[in-house]
Design an enzyme around this catalytic site. Structure first.
Site, mmCIF file in Angstrom:
data_model
loop_
_atom_site.group_PDB
_atom_site.id
_atom_site.type_symbol
_atom_site.label_atom_id
_atom_site.label_comp_id
_atom_site.label_asym_id
_atom_site.label_seq_id
_atom_site.Cartn_x
_atom_site.Cartn_y
_atom_site.Cartn_z
ATOM 1 N N ARG A 195 0.868 -1.183 0.000
ATOM 2 C CA ARG A 195 0.000 0.000 0.000
ATOM 3 C C ARG A 195 0.897 1.222 0.000
ATOM 4 O O ARG A 195 2.115 1.094 0.051
ATOM 5 C CB ARG A 195 -0.923 -0.013 1.222
ATOM 6 C CG ARG A 195 -0.163 0.041 2.533
ATOM 7 C CD ARG A 195 -1.111 0.218 3.700
ATOM 8 N NE ARG A 195 -0.381 0.137 4.961
ATOM 9 C CZ ARG A 195 -0.910 0.360 6.149
ATOM 10 N NH1 ARG A 195 -2.182 0.661 6.253
ATOM 11 N NH2 ARG A 195 -0.189 0.286 7.244
ATOM 12 N N GLU A 214 -1.870 8.005 5.887
ATOM 13 C CA GLU A 214 -0.448 7.985 6.240
ATOM 14 C C GLU A 214 0.460 8.174 5.016
ATOM 15 O O GLU A 214 1.271 7.299 4.677
ATOM 16 C CB GLU A 214 -0.083 6.708 6.989
ATOM 17 C CG GLU A 214 -0.735 6.644 8.352
ATOM 18 C CD GLU A 214 -0.178 5.551 9.254
ATOM 19 O OE1 GLU A 214 0.415 4.584 8.756
ATOM 20 O OE2 GLU A 214 -0.331 5.685 10.484
ATOM 21 N N GLU A 268 -5.718 7.494 15.192
ATOM 22 C CA GLU A 268 -5.536 6.062 15.414
ATOM 23 C C GLU A 268 -4.674 5.833 16.638
ATOM 24 O O GLU A 268 -3.718 6.572 16.884
ATOM 25 C CB GLU A 268 -4.790 5.402 14.235
ATOM 26 C CG GLU A 268 -5.523 5.333 12.932
ATOM 27 C CD GLU A 268 -4.664 4.617 11.869
ATOM 28 O OE1 GLU A 268 -3.801 3.788 12.219
ATOM 29 O OE2 GLU A 268 -4.861 4.921 10.679
HETATM 30 C C1 GLA Z 1 -1.348 2.674 10.488
HETATM 31 C C2 GLA Z 1 -2.358 2.640 9.376
HETATM 32 C C3 GLA Z 1 -3.460 1.667 9.597
HETATM 33 C C4 GLA Z 1 -2.945 0.397 10.230
HETATM 34 C C5 GLA Z 1 -2.225 0.725 11.506
HETATM 35 C C6 GLA Z 1 -1.715 -0.489 12.238
HETATM 36 O O1 GLA Z 1 -1.513 3.663 11.389
HETATM 37 O O2 GLA Z 1 -2.911 3.895 9.066
HETATM 38 O O3 GLA Z 1 -4.056 1.396 8.354
HETATM 39 O O4 GLA Z 1 -2.069 -0.218 9.352
HETATM 40 O O5 GLA Z 1 -1.112 1.509 11.181
HETATM 41 O O6 GLA Z 1 -0.997 -0.136 13.393
#
Ligand code: GLA
Ligand code: ZN
Length: 683
Positions: free
Chosen positions: A111, A150, A313
């Site tokens: 990704r 991200e 997150e």
């Molecule tokens: C990142 C991503 C998520 C997931 C988390 C797992 O922050 O944005 O999609 O992969 O890590 O910790």
């Protein structure tokens, strides 16, 4: 307020019903209700489902889910899904695939996998963002846009499209090739460029290689720095294109993308200008100091001058991608959630709401675990927190942070320091900044972490660790700040280069020499096992007579500054190690070496108390964090116990009501259980 449709601390997180059979959806909603979850981040990786081929778009599942969530009072943080392109796109339009550091064309996979300068990626990502915005612009559940995910999370791209775009970027920045040659000092190693086409990207095939300590090393700092700027800008451009696409249809819906704290590759100060709200993903390691997490929250808050940010997150329990994925101990998820709120977050969100069953994140924690029901420790803790956040309502929303101390943090300086090729590979910019932050944190003194462009006038003390790169206008600005009465601290290896990493000749610290009243003649690098000593001048209150130091030692001469400590050993024994220069109404301190942590704490404690900068509560036990958020005339005091045991805290004259328990506090001693939190509305 992030969006007045939801005027409480948002509670929820990444939710991927698109990866599940519909049978579980109602069960999810039932459990969201049980745990007080009221925001779901949808569609983060939905691209391949929503667009099965070039001409077909199908948002059926998303329509249904948006409606369902809305009916249950759950708002939506809607992602544009562009962080992973569909496989058909990679097959049909290979320009979307990246070329890696060694010049290898990648295949479909992973990704964050699109080339940011791919015409295909730009076309289809913007089209997707626009389709979503057109479709959901009037949907009552829509709270905020989450562009991509991200950014920068995987490797950089070195394809021909990026190379061509780099040349255009350089033309824009420098105008002429002569200016580029000057900025990069291309006379070195016969690199003079006579045509724009001569310029290639700095990669493992040209100027760079992976060196020790996880660093990318380079022959030409000027080229590599510009490539980092260019790369950050390329991704930012992708973000902006999607931003405009959604804003066209939903001008009033805020837009964000989830950042990652001190993430090196992207200059978040530049990015923040293009975000309506800062959001970020907090994943402390099992051994991350609480002060470090605190600094990351403060760094993120500082990106938009203290505006509340989103904790987008965090894991409710454990991660999967660390070497050792410890569980968050009972109470710790709640404690760390409140730590974010204490430092300015107006949301508490998780990755993820339901744990996936396949691929590499199936062992990543979630509110709903594989067992599928609510009778788990993690769910109970989430539900407790959910109930508390409901009870808090809008009380703390929009409350601000106030600090008299600022730590300057600058991405380009970070890049330059860590690709400098000498004098040491052990200098880590973030760690240096954290030493100062940690001392303040332990002293209970609030700090902002700000950009080098920030307005400093409201701060009594500004700490600019390792100001290696002094950009245009910065020396002047710092002089004015001190002139007007401010106190400034900088350290070793400062004032060395301009923004192209060209040395300012005429003696270190270059443009800062007058301000600090010193000349640094040489810089010694110490081995990890080597130490020097700092001998502190007699009569310096509250300090020991000597401290250890190491890493780098600037060999400085005073040019008017008062010497406060000298080196204890080696051939530069007796030369200044700490100086202070009166400049206008203020003073400029120069710390010529990297001392043991005790020095920094003792010293900052002195400097703060002599300036009337007080801890929030005096003498809190170790491991107890305190902050205040301010709203109108009201103050909310957060007290967080990071210890595994209960502690006694002397609240002295502090009185008020703990919003979490409704307990009224009348000063004096109170007990705070292990990992427990108080949010005291001060009376
Ligand atoms: C990142 C991503 C998520 C997931 C988390 C797992 O922050 O944005 O999609 O992969 O890590 O910790
Ligand atoms: Zn590319």
């Amino acid at each position: 307020m992030i969006n007045s449709k939801k005027s409480k601390i948002w509670y929820g997180g990444d939710y991927n019903p698109d990866q599940w059979e519909k049978e579980v959806w109602d069960e999810d909603l039932r459990m969201f209700k049980l745990s007080g979850i009221d925001v779901a981040t949808l569609n983060v990786f939905g691209w391949s489902k929503n667009q099965p081929d070039e001409d077909t778009y199908d948002f059926g599942w998303l329509d249904e889910m948006m409606d369902k969530l809305h009916a249950d009072g759950v708002g939506v943080c809607l992602a544009t899904s562009t962080a992973a392109h569909p496989a058909w796109m990679a097959r049909k339009y290979p320009d979307v695939l990246q070329v890696d550091f060694y010049g290898r064309k990648r295949k479909f996979g992973g990704r964050h996998n699109s080339c940011p300068n791919s015409p295909t990626f730009r076309k289809y990502s913007v089209r997707m963002a626009e389709k979503l915005a057109e479709r959901y612009k009037d949907h009552p559940a829509l709270l905020i846009w989450h562009i991509n995910n991200e950014y920068g999370g995987a490797g950089n791209c070195y394809c021909d499209n990026c190379e061509a775009a780099f040349r255009e970027w350089l033309k824009e920045r420098y105008g002429t090739l002569e200016a580029v040659n000057r900025a990069w000092n291309t006379g070195f190693w016969g690199h003079i460029f006579h045509s724009w086409e001569d310029i290639v990207l700095p990669s493992g095939l040209s100027e760079e290689w992976y060196g020790a300590n996880g660093r990318t090393e380079t022959n030409f700092q000027g080229i590599s720095l510009d490539y980092m700027r260019f790369h950050s800008d390329s991704l930012l451009e992708c973000y902006k294109l999607e931003y405009e696409a959604v804003k066209k249809h939903t001008p009033d819906i805020p837009v964000t993308t989830n950042l990652m704290g001190a993430f090196k590759k992207l200059d978040y100060h530049k990015w923040a200008k293009a975000l309506d709200v800062v959001s970020w993903d907090s994943y402390p390691r099992f051994d991350t100091p609480h002060s470090y997490t605190g600094m990351m929250h403060d760094l993120m808050r500082g990106l938009k001058e203290g505006q509340p940010f989103m904790l987008m997150e965090q894991t409710p329990s454990q991660q999967n991608w660390q070497p050792y994925n410890s569980l968050k101990r009972p109470g710790v998820m709640r404690l760390w959630s409140y730590q974010a709120v204490a430092r300015g977050a107006d949301t508490v969100m998780f990755f993820q709401l339901r744990r996936s069953i396949g691929a590499c994140e199936k062992y990543h924690g979630a509110v709903i675990e594989h067992v599928g029901h609510e009778h788990t420790r993690v769910f109970r803790e989430c539900a407790q927190l959910g109930a508390e956040l409901q009870k808090l309502g809008d009380t703390i929303i929009d409350a601000k942070f106030q600090a008299k101390v600022a730590i300057v943090f600058d991405w380009e300086n970070w890049w330059a320091i860590e690709m400098s090729s000498g004098p040491t590979i052990d200098l880590r910019y973030v760690d240096e900044a954290h030493k100062y932050y940690k001392a303040l944190y332990e002293l209970g003194i609030a700090a902002d972490v700000v950009s080098v462009e920030a307005d400093l006038s409201s701060y009594d003390l500004v700490i600019a660790p390792v100001m290696y790169m002094v950009k245009q206008g910065v020396a002047n600005k710092l002089e004015q700040y001190v002139q007007a009465g401010g106190s400034l601290i900088s350290t070793f290896f400062s004032g060395i280069v301009n923004e192209s990493d060209l040395v300012t000749v005429g003696g270190y610290p270059g443009e800062l020499r007058k301000l600090f009243g010193i000349w640094a003649e040489e810089i010694d690098a110490l081995l990890p096992t080597q130490r020097n000593r700092m001998i502190v001048s007699a009569g310096t209150n509250g300090m020991k007579e000597e401290y250890e130091c190491g890493l780098l030692c600037d060999l400085i001469h005073s040019e008017g500054a008062e010497v406060k400590a000298v080196y204890g050993d080696d051939f530069y024994q007796g030369m200044p190690a700490l100086t202070v220069n009166k400049f206008g109404e203020g003073e400029a301190w120069y710390l010529a070496t990297s001392p043991e942590q005790a020095f920094i704490k003792d010293w900052l404690s002195q400097l703060c108390s002599s300036r009337g900068i007080q801890p929030i509560i005096q003498n809190v036990p170790e491991g107890v964090e305190t902050t205040i958020r301010y709203k109108d005339k009201q103050q909310y005091l957060f007290v967080l116990n990071h210890n595994d045991q209960a502690v006694q805290i002397d609240l002295a004259q502090v009185t008020g009501t703990d919003l979490l328990t409704d307990r009224s506090l009348t000063g004096g001693e109170v007990e705070l259980a292990a990992h427990d939190v108080m949010i005291i509305k001060l009376s």
